[in-house]
Design a protein around this motif. Structure first.
Motif, PDB file in Angstrom:
ATOM      1  N   ASP B 183     -19.023 -20.152  66.044  1.00  0.00           N
ATOM      2  CA  ASP B 183     -19.594 -20.681  64.747  1.00  0.00           C
ATOM      3  C   ASP B 183     -18.700 -21.932  64.357  1.00  0.00           C
ATOM      4  N   GLU B 184     -17.423 -21.659  64.686  1.00  0.00           N
ATOM      5  CA  GLU B 184     -16.575 -22.921  64.342  1.00  0.00           C
ATOM      6  C   GLU B 184     -16.509 -24.204  65.024  1.00  0.00           C
ATOM      7  N   LEU B 185     -17.651 -24.015  66.084  1.00  0.00           N
ATOM      8  CA  LEU B 185     -17.710 -25.539  66.623  1.00  0.00           C
ATOM      9  C   LEU B 185     -18.291 -26.459  65.873  1.00  0.00           C
ATOM     10  N   SER B 186     -19.008 -26.174  65.000  1.00  0.00           N
ATOM     11  CA  SER B 186     -19.578 -27.144  63.973  1.00  0.00           C
ATOM     12  C   SER B 186     -18.619 -28.081  63.371  1.00  0.00           C
ATOM     13  N   LEU B 204     -25.099 -22.804  73.523  1.00  0.00           N
ATOM     14  CA  LEU B 204     -25.194 -22.212  72.326  1.00  0.00           C
ATOM     15  C   LEU B 204     -26.631 -21.380  72.282  1.00  0.00           C
ATOM     16  N   HIS B 209     -26.262 -19.022  68.856  1.00  0.00           N
ATOM     17  CA  HIS B 209     -25.703 -19.712  67.773  1.00  0.00           C
ATOM     18  C   HIS B 209     -26.573 -21.084  67.488  1.00  0.00           C
ATOM     19  N   GLU B 211     -27.082 -22.218  64.673  1.00  0.00           N
ATOM     20  CA  GLU B 211     -26.912 -23.145  63.457  1.00  0.00           C
ATOM     21  C   GLU B 211     -25.844 -24.157  63.617  1.00  0.00           C
ATOM     22  N   VAL B 212     -25.311 -24.323  65.088  1.00  0.00           N
ATOM     23  CA  VAL B 212     -24.437 -25.680  65.452  1.00  0.00           C
ATOM     24  C   VAL B 212     -25.538 -26.560  65.700  1.00  0.00           C
ATOM     25  N   ASP B 213     -24.953 -27.923  65.509  1.00  0.00           N
ATOM     26  CA  ASP B 213     -26.135 -29.033  65.837  1.00  0.00           C
ATOM     27  C   ASP B 213     -25.542 -29.332  67.269  1.00  0.00           C
ATOM     28  N   SER B 214     -26.123 -29.052  68.378  1.00  0.00           N
ATOM     29  CA  SER B 214     -25.816 -29.159  69.603  1.00  0.00           C
ATOM     30  C   SER B 214     -25.942 -30.660  69.957  1.00  0.00           C
TER      31      SER B 214
END
Lengths: 298, 298
Positions: B183-186, B204, B209, B211-214
């Motif tokens: 989650d914190e990857l964003s 992702l 996940h 929610e993270v913009d890849s």
DNA sequence: ATGCTGCCATTAGTAAAACAATGCCTTGGT
DNA sequence: ACCAAGGCATTGTTTTACTAATGGCAGCAT
């Protein structure tokens, strides 16, 4: 330079040994003794200047050189086995299949075939007719094709050296007289054959007779039928010298004018490459080329 | 069945005789006597059950069987000569060329290469780097490629069994802490590498996940540079276990989470088919596959 | 440890090619 | 017509290659 190739029997022993990784089993396969294999491998290694096997206490292992060498050796020997079996295998007397179009068979091949039968009475023959284009059936051993002799995957030998030659019956229907010159063709029925690049249009063009309508007349899909119709007096067909010779000699057809136009295309014997694999095929090829050369100009 | 193959030395004599159509010349070429050739051909004909030559008063002529047999025999023997020369020809100690991409070389191959050098100190090596796609230069003896192992014209041996693994420096720039969960990857810079089918987006997605913009972050054309940037604290790179092992062990990189996602692609040793033609190539192949099997799961 | 077994190398003896010499046949030149 | 030359087949002798028997070495089982 050529001296580099070791005795081939040694290579055979090498191949078997590499397959079994065991001299004893290799020897059994080749109906020899283990000692013979051992010596041959030793000799081979000596000549090549490096070891092919690592001798382990329990069996063998290929060295890098051996591993590099074996695929080529195996392929070659395998191929020899296959070829030998194909050529000399059990079905020695199978029938030979020839694909040939109808008109060539009837007017060129058939009259000469007695000679082949006499030379090779034991060879069974089967003829299948292709009209024009070869279907991809690989069932024929050889084919006879019309064209320019360039077919990928086939080696071709030219069989005819033709001129285009108008032919008709000496006695036409409707009490017409045979044409005395190309100009008079407009008064006659033209018998066309589809599939040949060089037809009436080409012939008339070459001679500069643009006044004749080359599209009138009757169309056939085989020169065989067109010539038959011509013989029956239905009109004038455009034949090839090699195909008309027979009927001209018998008088069923006449050639009203002497205007030789050479063809760019001709009949060829086409043999699939890498498939010269039966003596019967070779016998037929040889005979056919011989026959063709009798007619060859010059 | 296998017994059908005659002694290969006889075939060699047959080939030479067919080429010269003259036993005496064939004998000279093979450094034997005319009598020996004569006897071998006689033996060959006896075994095959039919004549190969017609003996003419002045020389020889192939029979149909001989004509059918010779092309296959010639090809096979020619191939043996070529292969023998390739493998054992003069330039025995040429250098071995390996095409390998940069990251695989640095992080997988280089650490192991001492072992190969120790085993084969005499083999000269040359490494050329391909970035991703193989250029059609055939100058490399073997290549190491990333993919699924299916390349026409090449035999491939799998070298790695990878998971995708995010890596970053233990100390990031900007006083950030390494992410504790995906989650914190964003909040972090993603370091992308083009050319791999399975990138951040894939990873992702597999873990849900969304929610993270890849697509945010920095792009590289080699994992090599991406990993170096990760080690310098610029962000998080998506590496492969086999490539990260080295830097993880040294502490330059850490793997912040343990979420193994297997890759569909991996590194392969690709060798052009029918070109296993040098002991050095075989030595390298053998060693490399051995090395890879040490890492193989199960 | 000890004996057994599988497998390759080696040696001496024998079978199988290769050699050397000769004969026969045909072609081509004088 | 005849002689010389080219080329394959055949014969007896020699060399090469295969066989049979033995020894050595390293695993493996008891």
């Amino acid at each position: 330079m050529k001296k580099r190739l070791p005795p081939l029997n040694w290579l055979r022993s090498f191949e078997a040994s590499a397959r079994h990784l065991n001299f004893t089993q290799a020897a059994a396969e080749l109906h020899m003794t283990q000692a013979a294999i051992s010596q041959q491998i030793k000799g081979l290694e000596a000549q090549l200047g490096c070891a092919l096997f690592k001798r382990l206490p329990r069996g063998l292992e290929l060295t890098d050189a051996g591993r590099a060498y074996i695929p080529g050796v195996r392929e070659s020997i395998e191929k020899l086995a296959v070829v030998t079996d194909e050529v000399f295998g059990k079905e020695r007397s199978r029938t030979l299949t020839v694909r040939v179009n109808l008109v060539f068979f009837n007017h060129w091949l058939a009259p000469r075939l007695a000679s082949f039968r006499a030379q090779h009475p034991d060879i069974g023959l089967r003829f299948t007719s292709n009209i024009w284009v070869a279907e991809p059936d690989k069932e024929a051993d050889v084919e006879i094709r019309y064209g320019k002799g360039l077919w990928p995957g086939f080696t071709s030998n030219r069989l005819t050296w033709d001129d285009l030659i108008p032919v008709c019956s000496p006695i036409l229907l409707n009490e017409q007289q045979p044409p005395a010159s190309p100009d008079e063709l407009s008064d006659h029925t033209l018998l066309h054959v589809i599939g040949y690049e060089e037809g009436w249009g080409f012939w008339l063009n070459q001679l500069g007779h643009h006044e004749v309508d080359s599209s009138q007349g009757v169309h056939f899909d085989s020169l065989m039928t067109a010539m038959e119709m011509a013989a029956l007096g239905h009109g004038v067909a455009l034949s090839r010298t090699s195909l008309a010779a027979n009927m001209l000699a018998s008088g069923r057809l006449i050639a009203p004018f002497d205007k030789p136009i050479a063809t760019a295309e001709s009949f060829f014997l086409a043999t699939p490459v890498n498939q010269h694999s039966h003596p019967h095929v070779e016998a037929f090829r040889y005979w056919l080329i011989e026959q063709a050369e009798m007619d060859m100009p010059r």
